[in-house]
Enzyme design. Structure first.
Site, PDB file in Angstrom:
ATOM      1  N   CYS A 169       0.794  -1.245   0.000  1.00  0.00           N
ATOM      2  CA  CYS A 169       0.000   0.000   0.000  1.00  0.00           C
ATOM      3  C   CYS A 169       0.826   1.296   0.000  1.00  0.00           C
ATOM      4  CB  CYS A 169      -0.993   0.048   1.160  1.00  0.00           C
ATOM      5  SG  CYS A 169      -1.416  -1.505   1.918  1.00  0.00           S
ATOM      6  N   ARG A 189       6.259 -11.673   5.373  1.00  0.00           N
ATOM      7  CA  ARG A 189       5.744 -11.516   6.733  1.00  0.00           C
ATOM      8  C   ARG A 189       6.344 -12.599   7.603  1.00  0.00           C
ATOM      9  NH1 ARG A 189      -0.573 -10.170   5.189  1.00  0.00           N
ATOM     10  NH2 ARG A 189      -0.040  -8.412   3.831  1.00  0.00           N
ATOM     11  N   GLN A 209       0.949 -11.114  -3.546  1.00  0.00           N
ATOM     12  CA  GLN A 209      -0.449 -10.701  -3.533  1.00  0.00           C
ATOM     13  C   GLN A 209      -0.842 -10.208  -4.912  1.00  0.00           C
ATOM     14  OE1 GLN A 209      -0.168  -7.657  -0.453  1.00  0.00           O
ATOM     15  NE2 GLN A 209      -1.567  -8.889   0.772  1.00  0.00           N
ATOM     16  N   ASP A 264      -2.394  -7.692  -5.778  1.00  0.00           N
ATOM     17  CA  ASP A 264      -2.805  -6.501  -5.047  1.00  0.00           C
ATOM     18  C   ASP A 264      -3.253  -5.387  -5.998  1.00  0.00           C
ATOM     19  OD1 ASP A 264      -3.218  -5.179  -2.725  1.00  0.00           O
ATOM     20  OD2 ASP A 264      -1.114  -4.903  -2.190  1.00  0.00           O
ATOM     21  N   HIS A 267      -4.752  -1.020  -5.497  1.00  0.00           N
ATOM     22  CA  HIS A 267      -5.298   0.048  -4.670  1.00  0.00           C
ATOM     23  C   HIS A 267      -6.057   1.005  -5.562  1.00  0.00           C
ATOM     24  CE1 HIS A 267      -2.129  -1.639  -2.122  1.00  0.00           C
ATOM     25  NE2 HIS A 267      -3.034  -1.431  -1.181  1.00  0.00           N
ATOM     26  N   LYS A 311     -13.227  -4.859   6.200  1.00  0.00           N
ATOM     27  CA  LYS A 311     -13.060  -5.551   4.922  1.00  0.00           C
ATOM     28  C   LYS A 311     -14.141  -6.573   4.681  1.00  0.00           C
ATOM     29  CE  LYS A 311      -9.904  -8.966   6.872  1.00  0.00           C
ATOM     30  NZ  LYS A 311      -8.901  -9.940   6.523  1.00  0.00           N
ATOM     31  N   HIS A 336      -8.465  -1.338  -0.954  1.00  0.00           N
ATOM     32  CA  HIS A 336      -7.406  -2.339  -1.127  1.00  0.00           C
ATOM     33  C   HIS A 336      -8.121  -3.630  -1.530  1.00  0.00           C
ATOM     34  CE1 HIS A 336      -4.735  -0.162   1.993  1.00  0.00           C
ATOM     35  NE2 HIS A 336      -5.925   0.358   2.186  1.00  0.00           N
TER      36      HIS A 336
HETATM   37 ZN   LIG Z   1      -3.173  -2.327   0.659  1.00  0.00          ZN
END
Ligand SMILES: [Zn+2]
Ligand SMILES: [Zn+2]
Length: 592
Positions: free
Chosen positions: A290, A319, A337, A339, A341, A424, A470
């Site tokens: 992010c 992580r 991910q 991912d 945004h 979420k 997200h």
């Molecule tokens: Zn994010």
């Protein structure tokens, strides 16, 4: 009625006591600690004088059956005070023989009721058999109710979950109301073992782990990497259609960025150790993408006409999962991910959110996953692991539930399951064995835009704050591949299979024709990609080659021999239906 209130829960708790009774009879000097019911059964943690081995489970199980058949009534007994409780626990033994139970007793606050459960009966030889355990209960009324049970496995468990304490032996078992239910459960367990993505991942050549690389850090092998390409390619195309733009960001970044985002304050225990360079700048290995995407957004002036901005990246993050929690690629320390945004005006939020959920549903359908439900993760009011004002949280939660209502999508609210910056929506998927997996996620976030002071110029020429979404439809590539592997037991749908077609020449003299056939197939497009074909020209018998490709779950085998070369056909074998007979390549392709 919740599971905790059910008869099954009591039954499993009583089965744990029955196991403890059997162990006490069989192993002099075994010290009992705790034995609760759990999600799919029960366990008891025991300190054995000698190491306990898995093959001794049968012996314990047989003794349990004998004790159950004694039809011992199970009765509750409340003691007047802790002295009486102490005497009952020791029952003539020395305090060092019962260290765990005494510690548990000590932990009960003064003034609170202390209860025991007692089961006893006279056996055929006229001897009294009994077992008394410090316990809050509740239990079933008689051991004869425990008919369908099985001891499953043995593991190590630290007393009170603390590595500084002694490691005890945890015996896992399960119990059901009926023998049929138990059979079904054991069958599913066997199935789950066969489908275990860690086992299949190795057998199918998808990925591997190496202790020289590190815990939870997968190495992707050619077949697994191919699978990833097919999946990312598919999603990328869907995203381009929907107005996403790709970005690429680094694996490490300056810690200051993550201080600003709040990661360092709330996420630190999930991060790898920090790095410091010669100029005394501290860098971290990114746990989330992010802040980088935010930097890109912020690098230029944005007008309301530019919004929504949708930045997508297959971003690899790291992580620091506890080593005991690392599970294959399902819970790894490094993963990618899918991912993105989205930076949107408040007015665009609902439509964009619905667009994201629609994309997620499209993705799941394409992957052949139909059985899913929605869960809205909200803030746990009692916890301090969140950033941002309450009104931001309220607005974000409202936006999610409004969008669900508009889509007429059922959802369940789960307090405490929010991300640290916002609530979420998770899609929970039920697999072929009825197990539930948390997969795709979409989050609404008012807080990071505030922390980073994000802006766009509105129609009124004044600065306004955008809202961030997200989202990750797969969750991560690793998680999704783990699920797909177990869901399909390695037999991926044709469009996903790393190798779609294996060409099997019967003898060396057919190799040339096999290669020509493979080249021709590779020039054929299926589902927007070239067919993935392999020629198996090893000097092995045809049977062996068939077995091998069957084991690798290749959807189709095309067999080439003398007759085929003469007739201009191939022998087609389907991994499910077996031999489909000889046909021309054209008719094979048109049947795909
Ligand atoms: Zn994010
Ligand atoms: Zn108990």
């Amino acid at each position: 009625m919740s599971y905790e209130q059910s008869h099954l829960y009591r039954l499993r708790h009583s089965a744990a006591h029955l196991m403890a009774q059997a162990v006490s009879e069989l192993y002099a000097g075994a010290k009992l600690s705790i034995g609760p019911p759990i999600e799919n059964g029960f366990y008891y943690d025991i300190d054995f004088p000698e190491p306990f081995k898995e093959d001794e489970l049968v012996k314990v199980e047989n003794r349990m059956r004998e004790l159950a058949n004694l039809k011992q009534p199970i009765t509750r007994r409340v003691v007047a005070n802790k002295e009486e409780a102490r005497a009952l626990i020791l029952n003539g033994h020395k305090p060092e023989d019962e260290p765990y139970k005494l510690e548990l007793l000590d932990a009960i606050p003064d003034g609170e009721e202390v209860s025991f459960y007692d089961q006893r009966a006279i056996d055929k030889q006229g001897k009294e058999r009994s077992f008394v355990d410090l316990c809050r209960g509740p239990h079933v009324e008689n051991t004869s109710e425990i008919k369908a049970f099985k001891l499953l496995s043995v593991a190590g468990a630290y007393w009170r979950g603390d590595v500084k304490n002694k490691q005890l032996t945890r015996i896992y078992g399960t119990a059901f109301e009926t023998k049929d239910e138990l059979e079904q459960y054991l069958h599913n367990l066997e199935e789950a073992k066969k489908r275990d993505h860690r086992v299949l991942g190795r057998e199918l050549g998808l990925f591997m782990f190496s202790p020289r690389v590190g815990t939870g850090l997968p190495l992707w092998l050619p077949k697994g990497a191919t699978l990833r390409h097919v999946m990312t390619d598919f999603l990328q195309k869907e995203q381009v259609k929907r107005g996403y733009e790709p970005v690429v960001t680094p694996h490490i970044g300056n810690i200051k960025l993550y201080e600003k985002s709040g990661h360092i304050q709330t996420y630190r225990d999930k991060m790898f150790p920090f790095m410091e360079d010669e100029e005394k700048e501290t860098y971290i290995l990114k746990p989330m993408n992010c802040p980088f995407h935010i930097e890109i957004y912020q690098a230029q002036m944005r007008s309301y006409r530019d919004l929504p901005v949708r930045y997508a990246e297959f971003g690899t993050v790291h992580r620091y999962e506890q080593s005991g929690e690392v599970t294959g690629i399902l819970r790894a320390r490094g993963f990618t991910q899918d991912d993105a945004h989205l930076f949107v005006t408040p007015g665009q939020l609902q439509e964009e959110f619905i667009g994201v959920v629609d994309l997620m549903q499209t993705v799941l359908k394409k992957l052949g996953l139909k059985d899913f439900r929605a869960r809205v993760g909200t803030k746990d009011p009692g916890s301090d692991k969140y950033v941002g004002h309450d009104d931001n949280w309220t607005a974000a939660t409202q936006a999610i539930t409004d969008a669900c209502d508009q889509m007429q999508m059922d959802y369940e609210v789960s307090p405490g399951d929010a991300a640290f910056y916002g609530p979420k929506l998770d899609l929970m998927i039920k697999d072929a064995l009825g197990r539930e997996w948390q997969m795709g996620t979409v989050q609404v976030d008012y807080n990071l835009p505030e922390r980073f002071e994000l802006e766009y110029v509105g129609e009124d020429s004044k600065p306004h704050r955008p809202v961030m979404i997200h989202r990750a439809p797969f969750g991560s590539l690793e998680r999704m591949i783990a699920l797909l592997t177990e869901q399909f037991a390695g037999a991926f749908p044709f469009w996903l299979a790393p190798t779609q077609i294996a060409v099997l020449p019967i003898a060396d003299r057919h190799n040339e024709a096999a290669i020509a056939l493979s080249d021709r197939l590779k020039d054929t497009t299926y589902d927007t990609r070239a067919l993935r074909v392999e020629v198996d020209d090893r000097r092995e018998s045809l049977n062996k080659k068939i077995r091998e490709n069957q084991r690798m779950k290749v959807p189709y085998m095309l067999i080439l021999g003398d007759k085929d070369l003469e007739a201009g056909t191939v022998g087609v074998r389907d991994r499910e239906k077996g031999d489909l007979g000889a046909m021309t390549v054209e008719s094979f392709l048109s049947n795909l």
